[in-house]
Write a protein that holds these residues in place. Structure first.
Motif, PDB file in Angstrom:
ATOM      1  N   LEU A   1     -12.370  18.541  22.665  1.00 21.31           N
ATOM      2  CA  LEU A   1     -12.683  18.358  24.079  1.00 21.31           C
ATOM      3  C   LEU A   1     -14.168  18.574  24.356  1.00 21.31           C
ATOM      4  CD1 LEU A   1      -9.626  20.046  25.822  1.00 21.31           C
ATOM      5  CD2 LEU A   1     -10.026  17.638  25.336  1.00 21.31           C
ATOM      6  N   ARG A   2     -14.824  19.386  23.537  1.00 17.28           N
ATOM      7  CA  ARG A   2     -16.262  19.573  23.734  1.00 17.28           C
ATOM      8  C   ARG A   2     -17.035  18.287  23.465  1.00 17.28           C
ATOM      9  NH1 ARG A   2     -15.439  25.013  21.835  1.00 17.28           N
ATOM     10  NH2 ARG A   2     -15.609  24.331  19.667  1.00 17.28           N
ATOM     11  N   LEU A   3     -16.494  17.421  22.607  1.00 18.24           N
ATOM     12  CA  LEU A   3     -17.146  16.138  22.349  1.00 18.24           C
ATOM     13  C   LEU A   3     -17.141  15.236  23.567  1.00 18.24           C
ATOM     14  CD1 LEU A   3     -15.659  15.322  18.822  1.00 18.24           C
ATOM     15  CD2 LEU A   3     -17.927  16.202  19.326  1.00 18.24           C
ATOM     16  N   LEU A   4     -16.218  15.497  24.511  1.00 20.81           N
ATOM     17  CA  LEU A   4     -16.080  14.645  25.684  1.00 20.81           C
ATOM     18  C   LEU A   4     -16.822  15.171  26.902  1.00 20.81           C
ATOM     19  CD1 LEU A   4     -12.237  13.943  25.367  1.00 20.81           C
ATOM     20  CD2 LEU A   4     -14.131  12.638  24.415  1.00 20.81           C
TER      21      LEU A   4
ATOM     22  N   PHE B   1     -23.243  17.039  27.889  1.00 23.89           N
ATOM     23  CA  PHE B   1     -23.886  17.157  26.585  1.00 23.89           C
ATOM     24  C   PHE B   1     -23.911  15.795  25.903  1.00 23.89           C
ATOM     25  CE2 PHE B   1     -22.132  21.332  27.507  1.00 23.89           C
ATOM     26  CZ  PHE B   1     -23.219  22.144  27.295  1.00 23.89           C
ATOM     27  N   VAL B   2     -24.897  15.619  25.047  1.00 19.01           N
ATOM     28  CA  VAL B   2     -25.054  14.362  24.312  1.00 19.01           C
ATOM     29  C   VAL B   2     -24.588  14.582  22.880  1.00 19.01           C
ATOM     30  CG1 VAL B   2     -26.665  12.609  23.542  1.00 19.01           C
ATOM     31  CG2 VAL B   2     -26.990  13.697  25.767  1.00 19.01           C
ATOM     32  N   TYR B   3     -23.503  13.923  22.532  1.00 16.37           N
ATOM     33  CA  TYR B   3     -22.974  13.990  21.173  1.00 16.37           C
ATOM     34  C   TYR B   3     -22.991  12.581  20.575  1.00 16.37           C
ATOM     35  CZ  TYR B   3     -21.183  18.678  22.195  1.00 16.37           C
ATOM     36  OH  TYR B   3     -21.084  20.008  22.517  1.00 16.37           O
ATOM     37  N   PRO B   4     -23.125  12.464  19.259  1.00 17.19           N
ATOM     38  CA  PRO B   4     -23.072  11.133  18.643  1.00 17.19           C
ATOM     39  C   PRO B   4     -21.693  10.516  18.789  1.00 17.19           C
ATOM     40  CG  PRO B   4     -23.097  12.851  16.959  1.00 17.19           C
ATOM     41  CD  PRO B   4     -23.372  13.531  18.268  1.00 17.19           C
ATOM     42  N   SER B   5     -21.653   9.202  18.686  1.00 22.74           N
ATOM     43  CA  SER B   5     -20.388   8.473  18.846  1.00 22.74           C
ATOM     44  C   SER B   5     -19.376   8.928  17.803  1.00 22.74           C
ATOM     45  CB  SER B   5     -20.633   6.973  18.728  1.00 22.74           C
ATOM     46  OG  SER B   5     -21.483   6.531  19.762  1.00 22.74           O
ATOM     47  N   THR B   6     -18.148   9.160  18.267  1.00 20.23           N
ATOM     48  CA  THR B   6     -17.101   9.683  17.396  1.00 20.23           C
ATOM     49  C   THR B   6     -15.754   9.109  17.828  1.00 20.23           C
ATOM     50  OG1 THR B   6     -18.327  11.761  17.216  1.00 20.23           O
ATOM     51  CG2 THR B   6     -16.066  11.771  16.440  1.00 20.23           C
ATOM     52  N   VAL B   7     -14.930   8.773  16.842  1.00 20.54           N
ATOM     53  CA  VAL B   7     -13.546   8.364  17.088  1.00 20.54           C
ATOM     54  C   VAL B   7     -12.667   9.188  16.157  1.00 20.54           C
ATOM     55  CG1 VAL B   7     -11.870   6.491  17.076  1.00 20.54           C
ATOM     56  CG2 VAL B   7     -14.224   6.022  17.738  1.00 20.54           C
ATOM     57  N   LEU B   8     -11.812  10.032  16.727  1.00 22.43           N
ATOM     58  CA  LEU B   8     -10.981  10.950  15.951  1.00 22.43           C
ATOM     59  C   LEU B   8      -9.508  10.649  16.193  1.00 22.43           C
ATOM     60  CD1 LEU B   8     -12.870  14.305  16.689  1.00 22.43           C
ATOM     61  CD2 LEU B   8     -13.110  12.835  14.695  1.00 22.43           C
ATOM     62  N   GLY B   9      -8.740  10.517  15.122  1.00 23.27           N
ATOM     63  CA  GLY B   9      -7.300  10.333  15.219  1.00 23.27           C
ATOM     64  C   GLY B   9      -6.583  11.657  15.038  1.00 23.27           C
TER      65      GLY B   9
ATOM     66  N   ALA C   1      -2.871  11.973  19.871  1.00 18.77           N
ATOM     67  CA  ALA C   1      -3.919  11.378  20.697  1.00 18.77           C
ATOM     68  C   ALA C   1      -5.059  10.876  19.827  1.00 18.77           C
ATOM     69  CB  ALA C   1      -4.436  12.394  21.722  1.00 18.77           C
ATOM     70  N   ILE C   2      -5.879  10.036  20.431  1.00 15.38           N
ATOM     71  CA  ILE C   2      -7.114   9.541  19.826  1.00 15.38           C
ATOM     72  C   ILE C   2      -8.254   9.982  20.725  1.00 15.38           C
ATOM     73  CG2 ILE C   2      -8.423   7.529  19.068  1.00 15.38           C
ATOM     74  CD1 ILE C   2      -5.794   6.042  18.735  1.00 15.38           C
ATOM     75  N   VAL C   3      -9.203  10.717  20.173  1.00 18.89           N
ATOM     76  CA  VAL C   3     -10.365  11.184  20.917  1.00 18.89           C
ATOM     77  C   VAL C   3     -11.490  10.181  20.711  1.00 18.89           C
ATOM     78  CG1 VAL C   3     -11.994  13.064  21.250  1.00 18.89           C
ATOM     79  CG2 VAL C   3      -9.642  13.568  20.598  1.00 18.89           C
ATOM     80  N   VAL C   4     -11.965   9.599  21.818  1.00 17.38           N
ATOM     81  CA  VAL C   4     -12.966   8.533  21.768  1.00 17.38           C
ATOM     82  C   VAL C   4     -14.216   8.993  22.506  1.00 17.38           C
ATOM     83  CG1 VAL C   4     -13.504   6.156  22.400  1.00 17.38           C
ATOM     84  CG2 VAL C   4     -11.200   6.753  21.647  1.00 17.38           C
ATOM     85  N   ASN C   5     -15.336   8.935  21.813  1.00 17.23           N
ATOM     86  CA  ASN C   5     -16.642   9.204  22.420  1.00 17.23           C
ATOM     87  C   ASN C   5     -17.574   8.089  21.982  1.00 17.23           C
ATOM     88  OD1 ASN C   5     -19.021  10.192  23.462  1.00 17.23           O
ATOM     89  ND2 ASN C   5     -19.246  11.818  21.958  1.00 17.23           N
ATOM     90  N   LEU C   6     -17.609   7.028  22.774  1.00 16.56           N
ATOM     91  CA  LEU C   6     -18.421   5.857  22.468  1.00 16.56           C
ATOM     92  C   LEU C   6     -19.319   5.567  23.659  1.00 16.56           C
ATOM     93  CD1 LEU C   6     -15.749   3.529  20.820  1.00 16.56           C
ATOM     94  CD2 LEU C   6     -17.576   4.751  19.668  1.00 16.56           C
ATOM     95  N   GLU C   7     -20.577   5.986  23.557  1.00 16.64           N
ATOM     96  CA  GLU C   7     -21.547   5.798  24.626  1.00 16.64           C
ATOM     97  C   GLU C   7     -21.021   6.370  25.935  1.00 16.64           C
ATOM     98  OE1 GLU C   7     -24.663   4.706  24.197  1.00 16.64           O
ATOM     99  OE2 GLU C   7     -24.213   4.680  22.075  1.00 16.64           O
ATOM    100  N   GLN C   8     -20.869   5.549  27.002  1.00 18.30           N
ATOM    101  CA  GLN C   8     -20.399   6.081  28.281  1.00 18.30           C
ATOM    102  C   GLN C   8     -18.891   6.317  28.316  1.00 18.30           C
ATOM    103  OE1 GLN C   8     -22.631   3.737  28.067  1.00 18.30           O
ATOM    104  NE2 GLN C   8     -24.407   4.460  29.196  1.00 18.30           N
TER     105      GLN C   8
ATOM    106  N   GLU D   1     -15.192  -2.566  22.557  1.00 19.72           N
ATOM    107  CA  GLU D   1     -15.834  -3.725  23.169  1.00 19.72           C
ATOM    108  C   GLU D   1     -16.888  -3.299  24.190  1.00 19.72           C
ATOM    109  OE1 GLU D   1     -14.607  -7.516  26.026  1.00 19.72           O
ATOM    110  OE2 GLU D   1     -13.062  -6.458  24.866  1.00 19.72           O
ATOM    111  N   ALA D   2     -16.544  -2.299  25.017  1.00 15.79           N
ATOM    112  CA  ALA D   2     -17.498  -1.820  26.020  1.00 15.79           C
ATOM    113  C   ALA D   2     -18.729  -1.213  25.362  1.00 15.79           C
ATOM    114  CB  ALA D   2     -16.816  -0.806  26.934  1.00 15.79           C
ATOM    115  N   ALA D   3     -18.526  -0.404  24.314  1.00 14.28           N
ATOM    116  CA  ALA D   3     -19.661   0.235  23.637  1.00 14.28           C
ATOM    117  C   ALA D   3     -20.533  -0.795  22.935  1.00 14.28           C
ATOM    118  CB  ALA D   3     -19.150   1.277  22.645  1.00 14.28           C
ATOM    119  N   CYS D   4     -19.914  -1.740  22.229  1.00 16.92           N
ATOM    120  CA  CYS D   4     -20.698  -2.753  21.519  1.00 16.92           C
ATOM    121  C   CYS D   4     -21.455  -3.657  22.493  1.00 16.92           C
ATOM    122  CB  CYS D   4     -19.774  -3.586  20.628  1.00 16.92           C
ATOM    123  SG  CYS D   4     -19.040  -2.666  19.257  1.00 16.92           S
TER     124      CYS D   4
END
Length: 348
Positions: free
Chosen positions: A12-15, A19-27, A31-38, A90-93
């Motif tokens: 949850l801290r990644l979301l 804070f600015v964290y690098p892009s991450t996709v965790l399974g 749940a799937i935790v998605v942090n892709l740009e905005q 798609e939104a991030a790319c």
């Protein structure tokens, strides 16, 4: 959210939008935790939990996801979590590609202007442009590496298939409840119908066959679910490959722009080196000319001394001294020029 989605606090801290964290996709398990740009969200098998919901990109993501969910595609559909993940990719790319295109539009005219006119203001603009390019390249590279890492690990892709895990859990619970109810009824029926007989009655044999058929059907369902998981892993891999190509194309744009900037810097350095060489050559000529002129000073100093000599009694002696000194000085000057060209210190 931690209890609902079974997520640790570090995910949850990644979301956190602050804070600015690098892009991450965790399974994860559920749940799937998605942090892709905005786009920062938690995707489950049934819903998407979005953070920073007042952001315009997040609102566009939610509206587009609702629109796509209302549309029914022909043939097999991707699970809900894959459709939500696809839209996030798609939104991030698209966002990164738009930023790269905007940077290209601004960079190429500025670099062309810098090659024709080197100034402090243009150099400062190029420096800021290069800083933005490096930061954007780092973000694009992180998204690309994250997609590539998911594509290379089948376990992570299987972990992200939440719908299949949910169906397995529901079928497992339903099968255990059915089997439990059947055993209870069978135990009661056995005690009432055949209290002592060691030989199975026809009713008991039918019940045993039914139980064995239930076990076989459950085993076959597990095999079929494994095959379904493999198929959906392939679907997810094809989905990730599509967006890997998109983000790789964006990275190639930024790489080409960086190479263009490097070529421009090399061209400017060559121009500056050329100007520096011209200054050195001019300084060399000036030093040589100063040396020749110094000869006249030496001659003037010698003949300006207060002593008697017969040279002053010769007619036109002063003119001859000037002529001889000038010829000697010119000879010395051209001798130096020949030496400089022979040593390739000056252009021929």
């Amino acid at each position: 959210m931690m209890r609902r989605c079974e997520l640790p606090a570090r995910d949850l801290r990644l979301l956190d939008p602050l804070f600015v964290y690098p892009s991450t996709v965790l399974g994860r398990e559920r749940a799937i935790v998605v942090n892709l740009e905005q786009i920062r969200c938690v995707i489950t098998a049934d819903e998407v939990l979005l953070l920073n919901s007042l952001d315009s990109y997040v609102l566009q993501y939610a509206a587009e996801l609702q629109r796509r969910l209302l549309q029914r595609a022909e043939g097999d559909e991707l699970p809900f979590e894959f459709r939500a993940l696809e839209l996030a990719l798609e939104a991030a790319c698209s966002f990164l590609d738009a930023q790269a295109a905007e940077l290209e539009i601004e960079a190429y005219p500025l670099l062309d202007e810098l090659t024709s006119k080197i100034s402090t203001l243009n150099l400062e603009h190029v420096r800021r442009l290069k800083s933005r390019l490096v930061a954007l390249t780092r973000r694009v590279q992180k998204v690309r590496d994250e997609i590539e890492q998911l594509m290379d690990d089948d376990g992570d892709m299987a972990e992200m298939y939440l719908t299949e895990k949910k169906l397995r859990m529901e079928s497992s619970v339903f099968g255990d409840q059915s089997l439990l109810g059947y055993n209870s009824a069978g135990a009661a029926g056995t005690s009432a119908s055949a209290p002592v007989s060691p030989v199975s009655s026809p009713t008991e044999s039918r019940k045993l066959e039914k139980a064995f058929s239930l076990c076989r059907s459950r085993h076959d369902s597990v095999k079929s679910s494994d095959n379904t998981t493999i198929e959906h892993i392939q679907e997810l891999e094809m989905l990730l490959e599509a967006y890997f190509v998109v983000i790789d194309s964006t990275l190639n744009k930024l790489t080409s722009l960086k190479e263009y900037i490097d070529d421009t810097e090399d061209f400017i350095n060559i121009q500056l080196d050329n100007v520096r060489n011209q200054l050195i050559q001019f300084e060399l000529l000036l030093t040589t000319a100063t040396f020749v002129v110094a000869i006249f000073g030496v001659v003037a100093g010698v003949f300006g001394m207060n002593f008697e000599t017969t040279v002053f009694k010769i007619q036109n002696a002063f003119q001859w001294v000037l002529v001889i000194t000038g010829v000697v000085g010119a000879f010395i000057f051209y001798s130096f020029l020949w030496f400089f060209k022979y040593k390739r210190l000056m252009p021929l």
